[in-house]
Design an enzyme around this catalytic site. Structure first.
Site, PDB file in Angstrom:
ATOM      1  N   ARG A   1       0.807  -1.223   0.000  1.00  0.00           N
ATOM      2  CA  ARG A   1       0.000   0.000   0.000  1.00  0.00           C
ATOM      3  C   ARG A   1       0.839   1.271   0.000  1.00  0.00           C
ATOM      4  O   ARG A   1       0.413   2.306  -0.494  1.00  0.00           O
ATOM      5  CB  ARG A   1      -0.966   0.005   1.194  1.00  0.00           C
ATOM      6  CG  ARG A   1      -2.105  -0.986   0.996  1.00  0.00           C
ATOM      7  CD  ARG A   1      -3.218  -0.764   1.981  1.00  0.00           C
ATOM      8  NE  ARG A   1      -4.337  -1.662   1.704  1.00  0.00           N
ATOM      9  CZ  ARG A   1      -5.429  -1.727   2.466  1.00  0.00           C
ATOM     10  NH1 ARG A   1      -5.549  -0.941   3.522  1.00  0.00           N
ATOM     11  NH2 ARG A   1      -6.406  -2.550   2.157  1.00  0.00           N
TER      12      ARG A   1
ATOM     13  N   ASP B   1     -15.216   8.350  10.263  1.00  0.00           N
ATOM     14  CA  ASP B   1     -14.080   7.480   9.985  1.00  0.00           C
ATOM     15  C   ASP B   1     -12.814   8.276  10.232  1.00  0.00           C
ATOM     16  O   ASP B   1     -12.848   9.513  10.260  1.00  0.00           O
ATOM     17  CB  ASP B   1     -14.126   6.991   8.525  1.00  0.00           C
ATOM     18  CG  ASP B   1     -13.319   5.705   8.324  1.00  0.00           C
ATOM     19  OD1 ASP B   1     -13.916   4.613   8.388  1.00  0.00           O
ATOM     20  OD2 ASP B   1     -12.090   5.789   8.128  1.00  0.00           O
TER      21      ASP B   1
END
Length: 269
Positions: free
Chosen positions: A38, A140
């Site tokens: 990632r 979030d």
């Protein structure tokens, strides 16, 4: 620069402890390849030779925005509409029929990711509450997924679990260049608000909720972090309100004030 840069154990350890401090997330050694994968494109972007150099870069004040980019890349998790449908059935059958008429019914999706959970909740409330006013809050830690959530624009395969009548009623099918996608209809989108919240830090003033969904996020936390997060959320839940976690999670040893009323569904006395 070669196409693969090894992430050594010492560097992985730096990301592990930072992510635990910043977000309460426990990265097991099994996640090392995921972290390398990632973050690799960010190394390329800055033409860095190692993950250690990238770690230095995000820790230096020069690149405030990059710290958030790294956080976004490492905290995003998979989600879809009406995931764990028993929870939505429970809301529809057991909770909404008893909602106080005239009072705003509030639900918080505390790990909302790219918005599928809050919009599933919004459809459930819109269908089940009649004239009773309601609102859904999605939060979030990742600004990137929150931006996606606010747009409410998804690839069609995300609609696999979305009941056809709700898809027709609350979503617009993309045509032309938007073919193969759908958009949450504006009137529904306007009733869902999104805010960045780090569950590992003191919460902003969000008010009280009738239902809190905290699903598929505690699997990333160690026991002390779970305990702190749940203790932080509970004051936001009304007495008699419901606290819903994922079927793969448990509050055993995490909290003893909530009463289990159905698998993974708890109630505040």
């Amino acid at each position: 620069m070669p196409d693969t840069t090894p992430l050594d154990d010492r560097e992985f350890g730096q990301f592990q402890s930072w992510l635990h401090r910043a977000a309460g997330i426990n990265l097991s050694p099994a996640k090392k390849a995921l972290v390398a994968g990632r973050l690799f494109k960010r190394l390329k972007h800055y033409e860095l030779k190692s993950y250690g150099e990238y770690f230095k870069l995000i820790m230096s004040d020069q690149r405030k925005g990059e710290l958030q980019v790294a956080l976004d890349l490492l905290t995003t998790n998979e989600t879809y509409f009406f995931r764990e449908p028993k929870h939505f059935d429970f809301l529809r059958q057991q909770v909404l029929p008893n909602a106080a008429p005239g009072k705003v019914f509030r639900v918080w999706s505390a790990a909302s990711s790219s918005g599928e959970e809050p919009y599933s909740l919004a459809m459930t409330l819109a269908e089940g509450l009649g004239t009773t006013p309601w609102e859904v809050l999605g939060s979030d830690i990742s600004t990137q997924v929150l931006a996606k959530a606010r747009n409410g624009h998804y690839p069609m395969e995300r609609a696999a679990n979305l009941p056809q009548p709700l898809l027709v009623k609350y979503c617009l099918k993309g045509i032309g260049r938007q073919d193969g996608t759908f958009l949450i209809d504006k009137p529904l989108r306007n009733r869902v608000s999104f805010v960045q919240v780090n569950l590992n830090e003191p919460l902003p003033g969000l008010g009280e909720f009738d239902v809190i969904f905290l699903r598929n996020v505690m699997i990333y936390f160690d026991q002390p972090t779970k305990t702190q997060v749940v203790a932080r959320l509970l004051p936001q839940l009304k007495s008699g309100g419901y606290f819903i976690i994922s079927h793969s999670e448990s509050l055993n040893g995490v909290n003893d004030t909530l009463k289990l009323v159905a698998p993974s569904i708890y109630r505040k006395p």
